[in-house]
Enzyme design. Sequence first.
Site, PDB file in Angstrom:
ATOM      1  N   GLY A 270     -21.074   6.680   3.979  1.00 57.02           N
ATOM      2  CA  GLY A 270     -20.112   6.991   2.929  1.00 57.02           C
ATOM      3  C   GLY A 270     -20.632   6.552   1.579  1.00 57.02           C
ATOM      4  N   VAL A 271     -21.035   7.523   0.764  1.00 60.47           N
ATOM      5  CA  VAL A 271     -21.577   7.184  -0.556  1.00 60.47           C
ATOM      6  C   VAL A 271     -20.750   7.863  -1.649  1.00 60.47           C
ATOM      7  CG1 VAL A 271     -23.920   6.560   0.081  1.00 60.47           C
ATOM      8  CG2 VAL A 271     -23.354   8.967  -0.203  1.00 60.47           C
ATOM      9  N   GLY A 272     -19.437   7.732  -1.503  1.00 61.93           N
ATOM     10  CA  GLY A 272     -18.541   8.196  -2.544  1.00 61.93           C
ATOM     11  C   GLY A 272     -18.478   7.174  -3.654  1.00 61.93           C
ATOM     12  N   LYS A 273     -17.263   6.812  -4.059  1.00 61.71           N
ATOM     13  CA  LYS A 273     -17.108   5.927  -5.206  1.00 61.71           C
ATOM     14  C   LYS A 273     -17.782   4.571  -4.989  1.00 61.71           C
ATOM     15  CE  LYS A 273     -12.537   6.454  -5.514  1.00 61.71           C
ATOM     16  NZ  LYS A 273     -11.155   6.336  -6.057  1.00 61.71           N
ATOM     17  N   VAL A 274     -17.435   3.882  -3.892  1.00 61.44           N
ATOM     18  CA  VAL A 274     -17.957   2.537  -3.660  1.00 61.44           C
ATOM     19  C   VAL A 274     -19.390   2.573  -3.137  1.00 61.44           C
ATOM     20  CG1 VAL A 274     -17.642   0.380  -2.383  1.00 61.44           C
ATOM     21  CG2 VAL A 274     -15.655   1.623  -3.232  1.00 61.44           C
ATOM     22  N   GLY A 275     -19.633   3.428  -2.153  1.00 62.00           N
ATOM     23  CA  GLY A 275     -20.949   3.488  -1.528  1.00 62.00           C
ATOM     24  C   GLY A 275     -22.061   3.774  -2.514  1.00 62.00           C
ATOM     25  N   HIS A 276     -21.781   4.621  -3.498  1.00 63.70           N
ATOM     26  CA  HIS A 276     -22.791   4.958  -4.502  1.00 63.70           C
ATOM     27  C   HIS A 276     -23.205   3.707  -5.288  1.00 63.70           C
ATOM     28  CE1 HIS A 276     -24.857   7.587  -7.411  1.00 63.70           C
ATOM     29  NE2 HIS A 276     -24.426   6.728  -8.314  1.00 63.70           N
TER      30      HIS A 276
ATOM     31  N   LYS B  54       0.858  -1.184   0.000  1.00 59.23           N
ATOM     32  CA  LYS B  54       0.000   0.000   0.000  1.00 59.23           C
ATOM     33  C   LYS B  54       0.891   1.230   0.000  1.00 59.23           C
ATOM     34  CE  LYS B  54      -4.524   0.952   0.306  1.00 59.23           C
ATOM     35  NZ  LYS B  54      -5.622   0.201  -0.307  1.00 59.23           N
TER      36      LYS B  54
END
Length: 360
Positions: free
Chosen positions: A183-189, A83
């Site tokens: 959290g509804v950014g990239k993945v959450g959306h 990482k």
Amino acid sequence: MPSTPVDVFELGAEHEQVVFANDPASGLRAIIAIHSTALGPGLGGTRFYPYASTDDALRDVLNLSRGMSYKAALAGLDLGGGKAVIIGDPATQKTEALLRAYGRFVQSLNGRYYTACDVGTFSEDMDHVARECSFVTGRTVAHGGAGDSSVLTAYGVFQGMRAAAEVAWGAPTLAGRTVGVAGVGKVGHHLVRHLVDDGAAVVVTDPAQPSIDRVLREFPQVRVAADTTALVAEELDVYAPCALGGALTDEVVETLSAKIVCGAANNQLAHPGVEKVLEEHGILYAPDYCVNSGGLIQVADELEGFSFERAQQRAGGIFETTRAVFELASREQVPPAVAADRLAEQRMRDVGRLRGIHLR
């Protein structure tokens, strides 16, 4: 009060290599951590984040890289764990020069570490990195890459959630259940889309109003909680942490009404022992690195010449992997987090041992 100094060798006692990358001209300050290459080169994303201190960044990259080793092993990939974190605000400090400088540091590791996207970085950024580096995945489709890895991350989390629902309620579906997504950014959306399509009632929260607005435009039936504290206090069947790590504290577990915790965030357990507290409260925890490995599967597929259909089929296997974790947990009377670790460690031992047999 000053914080206790961080001892890299003590904190990273399991790690093979930690690299500090510094390029004052571009403003690059990065740390690359390689946890294990027992199964293959370390693969993991680059997180661009305004850490409060170098100590915080170091702790995060060590935890995240260790998680990647377990994630790759449990997903059945011939990859190790690595990482990287770039210290700074991506909104103001991300430049082509910085990304290309970072690419040269990754290149200097000569394939021991492959990078990809993470919080604060996107496929377009990986294209810049790749102008200086051969060991990059998660590139744009235009450059032959897998594109946005959040697509299959969300798909895998949904498959893991289905497996948890089967254990909790007897059927692998979220239909009629209330799911809280933090959290509804990239993945959450993307996860919200799967849940709505499956017939779930969804409640969301996110500190970024544009992310909330985007979800509501597409799914006006979704409800919005004021913040994570309010979301956790809702009457939920499933809680899905999809932001940064450390979401599952003792206080959160005490408050939760949900029967299942299954989300996309890495390192969800705030400290060792939370997995036991979850079990004591009758909450079924789907281990984060088990269910969120779809993104890793997606970018890893680039190494073979990317096929979305093949990658999606592999990510669909997260359902069976999660089911196997729950079965082992039940059989050995341990929390699912412990069962997942045991399965991953067994594969690292069994297959990693073969790496001692050198072939040309």
